[in-house]
Each structure stands twice: as structure tokens, then as C-alpha cells.
Scaffold this active site. Structure first.
Site, mmCIF file in Angstrom:
data_model
loop_
_atom_site.group_PDB
_atom_site.id
_atom_site.type_symbol
_atom_site.label_atom_id
_atom_site.label_comp_id
_atom_site.label_asym_id
_atom_site.label_seq_id
_atom_site.Cartn_x
_atom_site.Cartn_y
_atom_site.Cartn_z
ATOM 1 N N GLU A 214 0.894 -1.165 0.000
ATOM 2 C CA GLU A 214 0.000 0.000 0.000
ATOM 3 C C GLU A 214 0.921 1.201 0.000
ATOM 4 O O GLU A 214 1.711 1.374 0.916
ATOM 5 C CB GLU A 214 -0.905 -0.077 1.232
ATOM 6 C CG GLU A 214 -2.036 0.937 1.208
ATOM 7 C CD GLU A 214 -1.662 2.250 1.851
ATOM 8 O OE1 GLU A 214 -1.013 3.089 1.167
ATOM 9 O OE2 GLU A 214 -2.010 2.443 3.013
ATOM 10 N N CYS B 209 -2.191 7.855 4.711
ATOM 11 C CA CYS B 209 -2.245 7.456 3.295
ATOM 12 C C CYS B 209 -3.491 8.021 2.621
ATOM 13 O O CYS B 209 -3.537 8.128 1.409
ATOM 14 C CB CYS B 209 -2.289 5.944 3.164
ATOM 15 S SG CYS B 209 -1.061 5.131 4.149
#
Lengths: 496, 496
Positions: free
Chosen positions: A228, A265
């Protein structure tokens, strides 16, 4: 001083994991769930030391760390519950049909093998040594080798000790969990290339994740890498909503952009709208919000330096104007929120403006036309999230654009802000490349377990040799697909 | 003469697929199932021409082709039924909890995007233009571009026409399905690199599959490649069973080894057992069986030449002895069954003997000790299938070995033979690398659909904009996980 784990020690730990896998793959979902709950109990019992250590190592406020600890415990427990339900075994049975010369066929998912997990810097508990990757891999039936993040070594060690103590108390093989420390990239590269590692989970930068992905695909036996790698999480704001709520939206956006010093994120780094009075109202309100943000320290100096550097590069691009900035003089490595503005055409033409800047940096993209919005959507790279700030009428008027946005993200929000990633079944934390290396999986929520399983079919095996999940009697009382239909019962009762 | 599709035409067809994807991803599972059943009806209605054309192009007997046609129709229908059940949407809903400031989150699977399918040579219907890959991709919601296998161009065209006619009749966009022809490797390479292709399905050789895998991973946006590349499908035979049934087993093995001139991915190319009287009985019986096999033509001259070449290489290895061979003089490209024998140590030390030979070639590995069997198991590469020929007592005495075999295959058989791949939920046709590029998926059975979906979460969207699969009312009446529990009902009823 962080110890660099030697290759000899790494080889030894992987060998222990290989042996533990032979044990773990034959445990039932209930046994693994029990183990996971025991880890949760152990973490829950950790005292103040965990929080104060993490606070000292990461600068994250104690309140946030307290919440993250609860979240981490919640991950172990909710993933345990999901594992115990049998959902990830995907058990299927097709009974023999001797008259058609068809044998008995039974399939379920087992752990894929030893998994390598990289700790992340921005979540010292929830995405690190005892984080969601470790929990989901063990839930799947895979031993875990954690490469601890060097930014919070003591925190990682406390968590590693908690898992190790749980392994010891359970009487399970020690290779279920191993902790590897070091600062050199070679450690991660060596482990990713190791023939007995069967999958990799990573949360961090694009360069780090992509390097692991490439290494894994060049192996003699390629393995999956779930990296990720963050994204810019665009917000598309539409006319009617801006007209109705420009000031509210500015407040929400400023708050999300600067939450945790922008170190998420899912930080909404880009705000895209048609230029005009409504957007001007939004900008005026946003300026006021941003300048009032009190700067606090980022996770570590490296992240601060990188933020300053990337912020500088973005600000120096032509047709980019800084419109709001925290004025306070900053100390140490405090991250100062900044908002810039540019035109739709400039955003389309200058790829630098689509790069993630990890920290509280946002860019307002003021478009001339709806066509420009659509062009931006077409050109967008894969994102973890995209937010539509609009009214129902705005949506109806922009259906083509919104349909296209589905191809560009893992989670599509209607209003609200993307920060705040709930640990639930319906969460998708993973989007098209380059936000992750594999858009088909999530790293948050119980479905994260799915990353670490693979199916195996047993043909014509006597009941005594089948795993509990596939035995006639269905001793674990799980839902299975039997001859094409969902069935939670025992097959024995039916044939009596 | 096979037409080489031009790059311009390929680009155009992919553009049509991109447009069709925007349509297809918003169809419901019921609509796609209906379409798939219509394709099945269309194929069912195809007359003798299909069979005679395929027979002329592949040398496969009409009886086999008749069966394969039925299987192909069965694939479309059973995958349609599975798609309509909603199982592959994996729908999850976590309702808003305003008191905890948690939004409404709903996730389901959509098609991953346009899929490139390579037709296979050995199943002109079931694994080719209208085969399982095409059916499962469309079921997932993905337009399909088929690269037809050049060994049976006319057969492929008949199937392509059937799908195209179904698309026309349904009123769906023409880009749902495209057919690309040609013999050059560049076509496959060009398509695999195309930015708008989102996944690749392939059945064939290791070299072909691995090349596509590497191309796909080197793209700017890497995509999944599902390549099924065959294997040697070892049979491990144990003492007690051999003692009880050596002759029966020889009959079964000979029949499976030579079925369809050995041209199956699941052909059992290696037979491993302890040397001794029981194995000698097996070998004596096998010799008799093999020499009686009537040779028939292989699929095409290229496959025959390759079979002869690899058979020659294997036979020339040291300590490899041909023990049975069809004596009949062969004509054209008839595949003549051959069985060789070697020692456990030689098999362990010479990697050439572990390479797949596509055709009716088997090698008997006579081991000195149980340790040698274990060593062979440790060293085995990934296989589609492994067969344990044993009694229950044999299994109890070899549990470690059998546990290890689970790591080496996708389907583990207890007696019986691996040829014959049932199209059911519990089938796993896919094993660890190098038998496939991704052991987590199957290319046979309805679960093949899973290869072509990805999850997307919707946060806080009004019901009117949600897909049918996620609406409160549950209009498709599918099973969903709502707030962590399985729920097949409407959410509206509950809140009334």
C-alpha cells in the site's frame, strides 16, 4: 542503536517459520481465532510503557496512540471473529456421483506459507509489528516474519514480545512469529528473495513498495506483494454543494488535510472544482482555517525533511501559488500546513502536481470547464480514495464523471473526508496501481485475511484425513457450498 | 491462411472494450447471467459444422468434441448460475453509526476491466474462444478480447460469431467481445502491454505463460496474469495399495496417461514408489497395457514434433530405461505412448526428468527408501495435481509426506487419476508456481470468476446511486454481510 539481524539469523528464523507452517496449516479456524484473541488480550494488558515509548519514538500524541492501541486490539479481535466464522475458508463440497463416475471433491483455503510483513512508520501499532498485516496473516494460517520499522524500534520490540509470549503460552511452535530488526534496505531485499517466503505485506512509499514488487516478481518462484503505497486522494467538489456549504466544506477539508500532521495514506491532497464565486468562498474560508492550525512534530526528521523538500518542489512549479500557510515559526520538525492553488490545465500538464506529498500539503485545482474535470478524472492514476463533494443533484448532473471515478479508486466517498479508515468488512483500503500493487485486496478490515490464503482441493479422501472444515459432520458448523447450494449443516444427518 | 490483426484494429477493439466496460460494470449479476445463458443457448444451437470443423482442425475424435461442447455449454450455464447467486459480489454493508461518527460503508466486487484471453490448443471449445476464461470474465463484468489459438482458426471463428451474435441480440455494446487472430507472438505481447488491458488469462506452455507474466509485471501499471502452464502431476503409490491392487492400478494409470494422447495438463507423467516385488508387478502389468494402446494423431504436427523431441531427450538421460512402448508403426503425427523407468536418486539429481512432456510419456521412479520419497516431495515444483495411491493404512504411515504434498499442488487426490477435471465449485485447477502463475485462483469451476473482480467501497452514498447489489432493499435478494452477520433480507423492512 538498532541491531542489524544477520543473514544467518534470518535464515534460521525463516526455517523456524517453515516448520511452524506445517503445524499452523493444520490448525482449525477456531484454534487460530483463539490464538488471535490471546494476542489481543496480551496487547490490552500492556501498560503505560507501550504508550510512552511510542510517544517518545513517533511524536504522536498520547490520545492518538491510546486510540490506535484500541484499534489494534480491535483488529486482532474482529479478524479473529471473521476467521472463526469460516468465511475465509470458502469451503465447497461436491459430493460423489458414482452413477456419473464423478468423485467426491472438497476445497477450502489454507495459509499460503510464511509471510513477510514490513512495519510502517505512521501507525506504530495498527500497521506495524502487531498490526493488521500480522493479524491477518496468522488468521489465514501463515507464520509471520516482521521486519520492524526502524523509526520506532522499542515500540516494535514491546509488541514483538507480546506476540512471542502468546506463542509460548499457547505451546505453538516458536516459528509462528519472528522479529527482524535493522536499518539497511538489504534486509528487506534478502527476505523478499528468500525461497521460503510466500507473500509480502508492506505499507509505505511508492519507491519502497515497487522495489519489493519487482524483486518478488523476478524470483524463480514469484510471490504476491501487497504494497500500500499511498495516494493523493482527490476531492471533486461540485457547484451546488459549494454554493450551499463552501465554508463548512473548507472547515472539513482543512481538518482532514492536517489531521495527524497530514501523515495518513488517505490524506486528501488535491481539491478539484470549477473556478468561480463558490470556489472563492471556499478558498477564503480555507485560508482562515489553515493559518490557525498549530504545527506539531512529524513522525521523525526524515519525514519532515522530505515534506519540506517536496513542498518546495511543488511550490516552485509554474502557475502554482501558495494561498495559505501556517505563519507560526516552527521548531524541530514541526509540519507546517500549506495550501497551494493552480489551474486545471496546469494540473493536467504537470505530472509533478499529481505526486503524493506525505504531510499537510494540499493543492486547489481551479478548472475552467466540466470538460477539464473529466479530463483530470481520465488522467488520474489509481487512488486509495476519491471523494465526491456534492448534492444529489450534482451527482445526477455528473454521472459520467462519477462512473469513471470508480475505475480510479478503492473507496468512493460521497461527502465526508477520506481520513478515518474504519476497520470493518465493508472497508476497501487498497486501490488501483500505483496506490497499491494489487487493487484486488484490502489491508484494512477482516477481508485483509484473504491476501494470505490459497485454495486446495481434496479428491476422494476418506473423512478421517480431511480437515475439520471439510468433514461430513461439519464439526466447526461453518457455512459451506455443498453441491452448489449454501449449507451450514452436517452431511451425516442428511444421509442417515 | 490466418489473418494477422493489425495494431490499428487491435487498438480499435480495445477502445470498444473500454467503452463496453463502462456499460458492463453497471449491469447487475442477473443481467450478466442472462447474457451468459443466451451464449450457452447459441452454442448449443450450433450444428454439425462446429464439430466437423473442430475435428478437421484438431484431430480430436467427434465423441470427445461432442462431450467438450456439452462441457463448454455447461460452463457458461453453471458460471451464470453462480454469478446470479451473488457469491462473487462479496457484498458487505456496515451501516452508519452516527453516535460513533461512523459513516455508512458498502463494498462489492466489480469487473476489473477489459480482459485478454488466449485460446488453448488442446481444448478447442472449453479453454478457447468461448471457453471458461471468456465466460468467467464476462460473468465478472469484464469485456473480453480473445486472441484465438492459431491451431483451430475456423473453430474459433464459429465460436466468436456465436458470442458476437448474442451481443448483437442483447443490444449490448459491441466491445463486450472481440476476436483477434494471428500467428505472431508480437500480437500477444502487444495486447498484454496495452494500457487498457486489465488482466490476462492463458492456458499453455511454461515459456508462453511466463513471458506474458513478465511483460505484465514490467508494465507501468502491472496487471494480473493467470497462466496455467501444466505440470507432471506425480502419482505417489504406497506399499499396501500396490500389494493389493498393482494390476488394477497399472490399468488405471495406463488409461489416464494415454487419454486424449496424453494431451491434458493433468496428465500423470510421473509414478513414484518404493522398488520391490509390488512395483515389479505394477510394471509388468503396465507394459502389457501400454503396448496395447492404439496410437492416434496428436493435435497438430508442432505438438507431435515437440513430443518426439522431449521424449528423445528424456530417454537419453543416464539411468533412464524405456520399459514399455507402443510397437505399432506410426503414421502422420500419431503420439506413441512410452513409459521409462529410473531410480529415485537419478530423479532427484537430474532436473530434466521433472520437466513436463506434453503427450503420453510416463516415467516410473523406483525409490530405495521412504526417505527418498520424502526428498522427492521436498524438491517437487508446484503441480496442478498430486495423487496418493494408497490404503488408509498407507496414509497413516506417511502423514508427514502427505502433509508436505499439500504445499506442492492445487488438487490432492486419494486414488483415482487426475485426468478428468470436473467443472464444479470444489474444483481447484491451479497450483503453486510453475504450474500456474497464481496458485490463489482456479481456471476451472465457477470460482474462475474470482480472477476478474476487484472490490470497491462506497461511503455515505444515497441509496439511489448505489448498485442494485448494495441497495437497502436488496432487490437482487442476494446474501450480504451486514454489520458482520450474513443477511439475505432487505434493510428497509428492518427499519420500518
Amino acid at each position: 542503536m538498532i541491531e542489524e539481524t544477520s543473514k544467518k539469523t534470518m535464515d534460521h528464523k525463516i526455517q523456524l517459520a517453515v516448520e511452524a507452517y506445517q503445524f499452523l496449516k493444520n490448525t482449525t479456524i477456531k484454534e487460530r481465532a483463539e490464538f488471535m484473541n490471546a494476542v489481543a488480550d496480551h496487547i490490552e494488558a500492556l501498560g503505560e510503557e507501550l504508550l510512552t515509548t511510542a510517544h517518545a519514538e513517533t511524536s504522536l500524541p498520547l490520545a492518538r496512540l491510546t486510540g490506535e492501541k484500541a484499534r489494534t486490539i480491535g483488529q486482532w479481535r474482529s479478524y479473529a471473529k471473521a476467521v472463526a466464522s469460516g468465511i475465509y475458508t470458502e469451503s465447497r463440497i461436491d459430493l460423489a456421483q458414482p452413477e456419473k463416475q464423478k468423485g467426491d471433491l472438497r476445497k477450502y483455503n489454507i495459509g499460503i506459507g510464511p509471510v513477510l510483513v514490513f512495519g510502517a512508520s505512521n501507525f506504530p501499532f495498527a500497521f506495524s509489528t502487531a498490526g493488521g498485516d500480522t493479524a491477518s496473516a496468522i488468521g489465514a494460517g501463515c507464520p509471520v516474519i516482521v521486519k520492524a520499522h526502524p523509526a520506532h524500534p522499542k515500540t516494535s520490540q514491546i509488541m514483538a514480545d507480546a506476540i512471542t509470549a502468546t506463542v509460548e503460552r499457547s505451546g505453538w511452535p516458536e516459528g509462528i512469529f519472528s522479529h527482524i530488526t535493522g536499518t539497511s534496505h538489504e534486509i528487506g531485499s534478502y527476505l523478499t528473495q528468500h525461497k521460503d517466503i510466500h507473500a509480502v505485506a508492506f505499507t509505505g512509499s511508492f519507491n519502497g513498495g515497487k522495489a519489493l514488487f519487482d524483486i518478488a516478481n523476478r524470483r524463480e518462484n514469484p510471490i504476491p506483494v501487497f504494497a500500500e503505497m499511498g495516494s493523493i486522494n482527490p476531492v471533486f467538489a461540485f457547484e451546488q454543494l459549494l454554493e450551499d456549504k463552501a465554508e463548512n466544506l473548507a472547515k472539513e477539508y482543512a481538518s482532514s488535510l492536517t489531521l495527524g500532521v497530514g501523515q495518513f495514506c488517505t490524506n486528501p491532497g488535491v481539491f478539484i472544482a470549477l473556478k468561480g464565486n463558490h470556489l472563492n468562498r471556499f478558498i477564503t474560508a480555507l485560508k482562515k482555517e489553515i493559518t490557525e492550525i498549530v504545527p506539531v512534530n512529524m513522525l521523525h526528521k526524515g519525514i519532515f525533511d522530505n515534506f519540506e523538500k517536496l513542498k518546495g518542489i511543488a511550490s516552485e512549479q509554474s502557475e502554482v501559488e501558495i494561498i495559505a500557510e501556517v505563519n507560526t515559526k516552527i521548531n524541530e520538525w514541526q509540519g507546517r500546513a500549506v495550501v497551494a492553488q493552480t489551474t486545471g490545465q496546469n494540473f493536467i500538464q504537470n505530472p509533478i502536481l499529481s505526486e503524493e506529498i506525505f504531510g499537510p500539503f494540499g493543492i486547489i485545482v481551479a478548472c475552467e470547464t466540466s470538460e477539464e474535470l473529466l479530463q483530470i478524472a481520465h488522467q488520474l492514476k489509481g487512488q486509495l480514495t476519491i471523494t465526491v463533494a456534492g448534492t444529489a443533484q450534482d451527482v445526477r448532473e455528473n454521472l459520467n464523471l462519477i462512473n469513471l471515478l470508480k475505475d480510479k479508486c478503492g473507496r468512493l466517498l460521497f461527502n465526508g473526508m477520506p481520513t478515518g479508515v474504519e476497520v470493518v468488512y465493508a472497508m476497501q483500503h487498497g486501490g488501483p496501481f500505483p496506490s497499491t500493487t494489487d487493487t484486488r485486496f484490502t489491508s484494512v478490515g477482516p477481508d485483509a485475511v484473504k491476501r494470505f490464503v490459497r485454495p486446495i482441493s481434496f479428491q476422494n479422501w476418506p473423512d478421517e484425513f480431511l480437515p475439520e472444515e471439510l468433514k461430513d459432520e461439519n464439526p466447526l458448523q461453518i457455512s459451506r457450498i455443498v453441491d452448489g447450494e449454501v449449507n451450514s449443516g452436517s452431511l451425516k444427518l442428511e444421509t442417515v
